[in-house]
Design an enzyme around this catalytic site. Structure first.
Site, PDB file in Angstrom:
ATOM      1  N   ARG A 199      49.272  39.378  56.294  1.00  0.00           N
ATOM      2  CA  ARG A 199      48.370  39.796  55.213  1.00  0.00           C
ATOM      3  C   ARG A 199      48.272  41.322  55.222  1.00  0.00           C
ATOM      4  O   ARG A 199      47.509  41.905  55.995  1.00  0.00           O
ATOM      5  CB  ARG A 199      46.987  39.170  55.404  1.00  0.00           C
ATOM      6  CG  ARG A 199      46.051  39.328  54.195  1.00  0.00           C
ATOM      7  CD  ARG A 199      44.688  38.707  54.477  1.00  0.00           C
ATOM      8  NE  ARG A 199      43.854  38.644  53.285  1.00  0.00           N
ATOM      9  CZ  ARG A 199      43.825  37.631  52.441  1.00  0.00           C
ATOM     10  NH1 ARG A 199      44.590  36.568  52.661  1.00  0.00           N
ATOM     11  NH2 ARG A 199      43.037  37.644  51.376  1.00  0.00           N
ATOM     12  N   GLU A 233      39.114  49.094  50.489  1.00  0.00           N
ATOM     13  CA  GLU A 233      40.191  48.152  50.836  1.00  0.00           C
ATOM     14  C   GLU A 233      40.748  47.528  49.568  1.00  0.00           C
ATOM     15  O   GLU A 233      40.011  47.257  48.619  1.00  0.00           O
ATOM     16  CB  GLU A 233      39.612  47.074  51.763  1.00  0.00           C
ATOM     17  CG  GLU A 233      40.602  46.009  52.217  1.00  0.00           C
ATOM     18  CD  GLU A 233      40.618  44.781  51.291  1.00  0.00           C
ATOM     19  OE1 GLU A 233      41.512  43.938  51.464  1.00  0.00           O
ATOM     20  OE2 GLU A 233      39.745  44.689  50.406  1.00  0.00           O
ATOM     21  N   CYS A 264      40.773  43.450  43.601  1.00  0.00           N
ATOM     22  CA  CYS A 264      42.202  43.741  43.711  1.00  0.00           C
ATOM     23  C   CYS A 264      43.037  43.040  42.657  1.00  0.00           C
ATOM     24  O   CYS A 264      44.221  43.343  42.505  1.00  0.00           O
ATOM     25  CB  CYS A 264      42.713  43.349  45.099  1.00  0.00           C
ATOM     26  SG  CYS A 264      42.579  41.581  45.458  1.00  0.00           S
ATOM     27  N   ARG A 297      47.208  44.829  53.723  1.00  0.00           N
ATOM     28  CA  ARG A 297      46.205  45.422  52.855  1.00  0.00           C
ATOM     29  C   ARG A 297      46.160  46.930  53.082  1.00  0.00           C
ATOM     30  O   ARG A 297      46.338  47.402  54.211  1.00  0.00           O
ATOM     31  CB  ARG A 297      44.817  44.825  53.133  1.00  0.00           C
ATOM     32  CG  ARG A 297      44.681  43.359  52.718  1.00  0.00           C
ATOM     33  CD  ARG A 297      44.799  43.208  51.210  1.00  0.00           C
ATOM     34  NE  ARG A 297      44.562  41.855  50.732  1.00  0.00           N
ATOM     35  CZ  ARG A 297      45.516  40.947  50.548  1.00  0.00           C
ATOM     36  NH1 ARG A 297      46.774  41.240  50.860  1.00  0.00           N
ATOM     37  NH2 ARG A 297      45.230  39.751  50.070  1.00  0.00           N
TER      38      ARG A 297
END
Length: 417
Positions: A235, A191, A144, A237
């Site tokens: 968090r 992800e 990422c 995502r």
């Protein structure tokens, strides 16, 4: 009789059985079956009756926990296995793993001992796609950094490319795509950070969707999920799931608790109830004094620096500064740089004491890993690994709502690839 017939039967059998099961049925070892499959040695014609007999039998694979395997999956860019753990919880069997970082591989091997036909390799880029085993679900937390806010800002400052222009990381998505194209799994889960949606004014994400939907022909769904539903950490995502055929998949089936846990639930307990973990001993917590080891408390110099840094930015009207966390807090996002100063999550220890970092064990809990998860690496590497990981219970919940649709697709046709 030609050798084409037994080789073809072997390939049919591999769509339903593991190499270990085939080897046991025909009376050979796994390495021999693997050589046949790769074409290194010919599959003997005399085995054709045995292979035909095997194809008449129901698949009987079991997962590592001893239960019936519901599906086979591969784990790409695996890190320390957070996505894997979520899918194993619903009967998945991991048959192939790729992770290039040596420290992450060490943690991975410690927690997921190799067994059966499972293979763990390093860099997926140079790995032949034909050697990736047959699987039902592809999992991939592709890197990422090229798309994260922090990663983009840093690379802009250094004049370096980011996103798909970052040849070392950004284009790894296309290695995922080439495996999907070749193996045609029933489903996949990818992800990444939330910023992937807006990177390059949305053009990066458009390319990803076009590749998955139009070029590969998968039904694709995506959603940003905040880990704070399951752990005391904000968090966000993006989760992208895809299916080989038409399904009734809906994100509305997610069961996201309205009120998640708070930080106090994952902190070391000083009332005598902190579990004694034989793999941790007193590394993070002194069970005699019932205190977190003093090395996690900030030094006077670092605490002064962080306070001065925050004051300077407040005076300039900026929002930069440390994040003080309390037992009833939901923390900021744990990052891979946490080992440097711990500034995003500082645990309050009262006015008389300087704040402290979370210990690596607390970081594991913050990401939803159970206390049975072992941490064989240094604190610095552990902070990096958990900061780069996924919130495991999020993966477990997404796996739950994906599984019925995976099973439907598998019932409609054999595994591909």
């Amino acid at each position: 009789m030609t050798l084409a017939a037994p080789l073809n039967l072997l390939r049919q059998a591999r769509a339903r059985f593991t190499q270990r099961e085939i080897a046991a049925h025909v009376g050979k070892d796994i390495k021999t079956v693997r050589r046949w499959e790769k074409g290194e040695t010919p599959c003997p014609a005399m085995l054709e009756p045995a292979l035909r007999d095997l194809l008449q039998q129901p698949a009987r694979t079991t997962n590592g926990a001893g239960g019936d395997t519901q599906f086979r999956f591969i784990d790409l860019f695996a890190g320390i296995g957070g996505i894997r753990m979520g899918f194993e919880a619903h009967g998945g069997e991991c048959v192939f793993t790729s992770e290039w970082n040596d420290f992450s591989t060490r943690t991975y091997r410690e927690n997921y001992p190799a067994g059966g036909e499972h293979t763990l390799i390093g860099d997926i880029v140079s790995f032949p796609v034909e050697d990736v085993p047959s699987h039902d679900v592809l999992l991939g937390g592709f890197p990422c950094q090229p798309f994260s806010i922090a990663g983009v800002s840093k690379k802009n400052a250094l004049g370096r490319p980011h996103g798909f222009e970052c040849t070392t990381q950004g284009t790894l998505f296309f290695d995922v795509a080439r495996i999907i194209a070749a193996k045609r799994p029933a489903a996949f889960l990818l992800e990444n950070v939330k910023n992937l949606l807006s990177h390059d004014k949305g053009r990066t994400f458009d390319v990803i969707l076009q590749t998955l939907r139009e070029e590969l022909g998968y039904e694709v769904h995506y959603r940003v999920i905040d880990g704070q539903h399951f752990t005391p950490q904000h968090r966000e995502r993006i989760i992208i799931v895809g299916f080989r055929g038409s399904t009734a998949f809906s994100w509305d089936d997610l069961q996201l608790p309205a009120h998640g846990p708070r930080l106090g639930s994952i902190l070391h307990r000083t009332d005598g109830s902190e579990p004694v973990l034989p793999w941790d001993h007193d590394r993070f917590f002194d069970h005699t004094t019932r205190r977190v080891q003093p090395k996690y408390t900030l030094t006077p110099k670092l605490w002064t620096y962080l306070q001065d840094y925050a004051a300077k930015h407040r005076a300039a009207g900026n929002g930069f500064g440390f994040g003080m966390a309390y037992p009833d807090s939901v923390t900021r996002t744990l990052s891979a740089r946490y080992h440097k100063d711990g500034s995003e999550i500082l645990v309050y220890q009262g006015e008389a004491l300087r704040p402290r970092r979370l210990t690596p064990r607390e970081c594991a809990r913050l990401m939803g890993f159970p206390d049975t998860f072992r941490i064989p690496v240094s604190d610095t590497q552990a902070y990096r690994q958990f900061g780069n990981s996924v919130v495991m219970p999020v993966m477990r919940e997404v796996a739950r709502i994906m599984l019925p649709h995976v099973q439907t697709l598998l019932a409609e046709g054999p595994r591909h690839g």
